[in-house]
Design an enzyme around this catalytic site. Sequence first.
Site, PDB file in Angstrom:
ATOM      1  N   SER A 137       0.827  -1.208   0.000  1.00 40.87           N
ATOM      2  CA  SER A 137       0.000   0.000   0.000  1.00 40.87           C
ATOM      3  C   SER A 137       0.859   1.255   0.000  1.00 40.87           C
ATOM      4  O   SER A 137       0.592   2.214  -0.735  1.00 40.87           O
ATOM      5  CB  SER A 137      -0.931  -0.004   1.214  1.00 40.87           C
ATOM      6  OG  SER A 137      -1.820  -1.103   1.171  1.00 40.87           O
ATOM      7  N   GLU A 175      -8.646  -6.806   4.503  1.00 44.89           N
ATOM      8  CA  GLU A 175      -7.636  -7.670   3.904  1.00 44.89           C
ATOM      9  C   GLU A 175      -7.148  -8.749   4.864  1.00 44.89           C
ATOM     10  O   GLU A 175      -6.557  -9.746   4.449  1.00 44.89           O
ATOM     11  CB  GLU A 175      -6.440  -6.852   3.393  1.00 44.89           C
ATOM     12  CG  GLU A 175      -5.532  -6.280   4.461  1.00 44.89           C
ATOM     13  CD  GLU A 175      -5.939  -4.900   4.934  1.00 44.89           C
ATOM     14  OE1 GLU A 175      -5.072  -4.207   5.496  1.00 44.89           O
ATOM     15  OE2 GLU A 175      -7.113  -4.510   4.763  1.00 44.89           O
TER      16      GLU A 175
END
Length: 438
Positions: free
Chosen positions: A27, A314
Amino acid sequence: MDGVSNWPAPSTPTPVHATLTIPGSKSQTNRALVLAALATPQGTSTISGALRSRDTDLMIGALQTLGFDVESVGTDSDLRVGGGLAPAAGARVDCGLAGTVLRFLPPVAALSTETVEFDGDEQARARPIAPLLAGLQSLGVRIDGDGLPFRVRGEGSVAGGTVEIDASASSQFVSGLMLSGALFRDGLTIVHTGESVPSAPHVAMTVSMLRDAGVEVDDTETNRWTVRPGRVAARHWTIEPDLSNAVPFLSAGVVSGGAVRVTGWPAVSTQPAAAIMAILEKVGAVVRQSESYLEVQGTRQYQGFDVDLHDVGELTPAVAALAAVATPGAVSRLRGVAHLRGHETDRLAALSAEINGLGGQCEETADGLVITAAPLHGGVWHSYADHRMAMAGAIVGLRTPGVEIEDIATTAKTLPEFPQMWADMLAGQTATDPEAGA
């Protein structure tokens, strides 16, 4: 899947004790790459500790397609970003199965003077994107199509202004718009019109990194973000270890009754570090944090738990695996993750099918799963071309002899070294990223 061999998931009756170094955050890496590209009018940026995986390599390739120079400096994880936004005529961005490429780069392409086509893996065509494209169109961007494949017809600038968007399917709609918003003529105000935004910590990460790049962002009002027009600063970015990728390894300490230490754990992070620690404590683990590592000591036998994973969706596959191998009869409830039905695969349906296929008891709810732990048996755990599903199968396999994971290579999406690191961990070696310390 034709041509894909199954990976025998190692099982162990003894506690796992290991120290690991986890590669960089996907990310953070992909946000840093986009910000570095947008900063090229101000100069060259550098990135250290970048993750190299399929998702980040897709981002690098996509930025190169758009005209930017991205090159390794010394090691694969040290990058330099320069050049400028100058896609060739007929440019085509390959999104693969990377949601960050799919959602972060259409606004960048809109700033160019060319038409850029976006496409990706067949499976990516089912991933939500229409709200983002509609939002760009409301800002005056010309787009052909409302899903992959689509074309962005760049006209050299975007007016900006206020855009209303329903981001309840993906927080990346908000992040994708914000990353480029400072380069829109009038800046950008995003108003979320739907139910709560999932994975809110990732939006906070985007805001934090924008501010680190000198961009003024106002997020004081719930469901409203304003990005002031201005420059994105060229700078050096240091990427933290990927804490989500650490969770399967920390879970190995839990389910085996051992202790696993992850080095380089940040004292303060925009990743959901606190949520990870709280979840592990819910399963009875002892969590110790120092300035340089996080250690989890497990109990092997633990009861069920109730957890809201809305902000950390996630982690759901790994948490579901922990629930499936708890003390038989223990009931766990995973809530707040209806949006996972639009991830790499329908993760809720996939988890239910795979846990039940090994003799477990897993039921879907409107927004999650109810899992009753039961003795499991061996069999094939299907990955659905989903890296998190494959890693979850490895956790289940630690306590269940005879589990074979279909397409373990899909872990290359975020952690190409996963099979070797998992084997090293179980062999009692110190498992590290090959680039660590290089």
